[in-house]
Scaffold this active site. Structure first.
Site, short mmCIF file in Angstrom:
data_model
loop_
_atom_site.label_atom_id
_atom_site.label_comp_id
_atom_site.label_asym_id
_atom_site.label_seq_id
_atom_site.Cartn_x
_atom_site.Cartn_y
_atom_site.Cartn_z
N GLN A 123 -3.28 -4.99 -29.02
CA GLN A 123 -2.63 -5.48 -30.25
C GLN A 123 -3.46 -6.60 -30.87
O GLN A 123 -3.52 -7.70 -30.31
CB GLN A 123 -1.23 -6.01 -29.88
N GLY A 124 -4.06 -6.35 -32.03
CA GLY A 124 -4.90 -7.36 -32.68
C GLY A 124 -4.18 -8.09 -33.79
O GLY A 124 -4.43 -7.83 -34.97
N TYR A 125 -3.28 -8.96 -33.40
CA TYR A 125 -2.55 -9.77 -34.40
C TYR A 125 -3.11 -11.20 -34.41
O TYR A 125 -3.64 -11.67 -35.40
CB TYR A 125 -1.06 -9.86 -34.04
N SER A 126 -2.94 -11.92 -33.28
CA SER A 126 -3.20 -13.37 -33.26
C SER A 126 -4.66 -13.67 -33.52
O SER A 126 -5.56 -12.94 -33.10
CB SER A 126 -2.82 -13.96 -31.90
N SER A 158 -4.36 -8.99 -25.29
CA SER A 158 -4.11 -8.44 -23.95
C SER A 158 -4.77 -7.08 -23.80
O SER A 158 -4.66 -6.22 -24.69
CB SER A 158 -2.60 -8.28 -23.71
N GLU A 241 8.98 -4.85 -29.63
CA GLU A 241 8.42 -5.59 -28.50
C GLU A 241 9.50 -6.02 -27.50
O GLU A 241 9.21 -6.39 -26.40
CB GLU A 241 7.65 -6.82 -29.02
N SER A 364 7.05 -17.54 -29.58
CA SER A 364 7.34 -18.66 -28.67
C SER A 364 8.82 -19.06 -28.75
O SER A 364 9.54 -18.67 -29.68
CB SER A 364 6.47 -19.87 -29.07
N GLU A 366 10.08 -21.86 -29.54
CA GLU A 366 10.39 -22.62 -30.76
C GLU A 366 10.64 -21.66 -31.93
O GLU A 366 11.56 -21.87 -32.72
CB GLU A 366 9.23 -23.57 -31.11
#
Ligand SMILES: Cc1cc2nc3c(=O)[nH]c(=O)nc-3n(C[C@H](O)[C@H](O)[C@H](O)COP(=O)(O)OP(=O)(O)OC[C@H]3O[C@@H](n4cnc5c(N)ncnc54)[C@H](O)[C@@H]3O)c2cc1C
Length: 382
Positions: A123-126, A158, A241, A364, A366
């Site tokens: 998964q290429g998001y961040s 990942s 997810e 996260s 938060e």
């Protein structure tokens, strides 16, 4: 026990007492490097036997299994101590997204190899400047000679080191800002324009990576949804997810919890009143998690992404991180020393170190609290 559950249990027992006996328990958190080849063979065996992608529609090779059966599968899988899956990103994230947004041609091309464990995904998001604030992605792609050409960097990706394909959120309209002008591209990993650099984690292993795109290419047709509408597709993927595997994970948690209790008995920590209190509290919270999962499974909106998914993510991840801290505490001083040189960890140390990540990935704590505050309590934006 239902017939379905019995069938899964019997099949897993036969495989894990037979040909795959040596694969039991391989590849858990902090041990992702273990036995990749045997776990890939296992993924393929699962696919051949029809035990992957249970919730997918039958016409795409799934079983149309109701949520309760999918959860039963994940529970039995954890109970059998089967090896950690290598195909879960394909099955759980990109597969359902392709089913919802893909053209028939994309479905024909990409779904069968996922189901059979023949192609792995990441998964290429961040990105370094776009994590929680995903709309800040800077990776760019432009069309050239019937292909998309990508330039930019992803991070925390990942399994990129073993993946065949990556789904990439990239900016495809120059001058666009935030959620507009993004596209959801399917990019092959094995090409000169893609470089994967492992990141060493607290556990000493590398489950995730940096991924650099420098003129990486993919066919013009490898865009999911319309070009420029990548945000909508990317959000749909995030919704998957927190699906059936999350509801089924309590069995694995129970196993970890039991190990913590066993250790507490052995080290004498079980006689310490403060630690006893923490153990009991942890057990109660695990029971609540289980009952909540059962309630979710039987509710009419089961499986639909919403604020409930944020509550569940916040609850299990915070619980698991506290269990990791408890795992360290019950070992006493021995927990502070590696099992062997240079950095050999025991299961409880790994649990402690890897569970730190649970409250970060997939949104996260938060961010989950923000979602609950805004969408459930109607509080103003933070
Ligand atoms: C084990 C692991 C695996 C991962 N795998 C992948 C993967 O395969 N693919 C992928 O694309 N990404 C992956 N990630 C990345 C993950 O999605 C991000 O780490 C996460 O979204 C947080 O982004 P960040 O690390 O950039 O932190 P930041 O967004 O920079 O956040 C830093 C801190 O600020 C807080 N914060 C940020 N914004 C707000 C706000 N608005 N209000 C309150 N607090 C805020 C955060 O909660 C956090 O504590 C993985 C992460 C981990 C730990």
């Amino acid at each position: 026990m239902t017939g379905f559950r019995e069938e899964i249990r019997a099949w897993l027992r036969e495989q894990l007492e037979g040909e795959f006996a040596h694969a039991r328990g391989l590849g858990g958190p902090g041990r992702e490097h273990e036995g990749h080849e045997v776990r890939l063979a296992w993924e393929r065996r699962l696919g051949e036997a029809g035990w992957t992608c249970l919730g997918w529609p039958r016409r795409y090779g799934g079983r149309d299994a109701p949520l309760a059966d999918q959860v039963a599968f994940h529970e039995e899988y954890a109970r059998a101590d089967a090896p950690a899956r290598v195909g879960h990103i394909g099955e759980g994230l990109i597969g359902p997204t392709i089913i919802d947004f893909g053209t028939e041609e994309q479905k024909r091309r990409f779904l069968p190899p996922i189901r059979r464990g023949r192609e792995l995904w990441c998964q290429g998001y961040s990105e370094p400047e776009a994590g929680s604030d995903l709309a800040g992605v800077r990776t760019r792609a432009r069309q050239e000679g019937g292909e998309w050409v990508l330039t930019g960097q992803k991070t925390w990706t990942s399994l990129a080191h073993v993946a065949d394909w990556c789904f990439v959120l990239a900016r495809t309209e120059s001058g666009s800002r935030r959620h507009a002008g993004l596209s959801y591209l399917l990019v092959p990993m094995d090409q000169p324009g893609v470089e994967v650099r492992p990141i060493v984690q607290l556990t000493g292993t590398s489950e995730f990576n940096e991924v650099f795109f420098d003129g990486a290419r993919t066919a013009a047709g490898n865009v999911l949804g319309a070009p420029g509408e990548g945000w909508r597709v990317a959000m749909a993927t995030l919704g998957y997810e927190r699906g059936a595997s999350t509801l089924g994970q309590q069995i694995g948690f129970q196993r970890e919890f039991d190990r913590v209790v066993e250790t507490a008995r052995r080290t004498g920590a079980a006689e310490d009143p403060v630690l006893r209190d923490r153990l009991v509290r942890s057990w109660l919270e695990l029971r609540i998690m289980r009952l909540n999962a059962l309630r979710t499974m039987t509710s009419p909106s089961a499986g639909t992404p919403g604020p409930e998914a944020s509550i569940a993510k916040l609850y299990w991840s915070e619980w698991h991180r506290r269990l990791g801290e408890l795992a360290q505490a019950v070992q006493g001083r021995a927990g502070l020393v590696a099992d062997g040189p240079p950095y050999e960890l025991n299961d409880l140390q790994r649990l402690y170190l890897f569970s730190r990540a649970d409250t970060i990935y997939a949104g996260s704590s938060e961010i989950q609290r923000n979602i609950i505050a805004e969408r459930t309590l109607g509080l103003p934006k933070g």
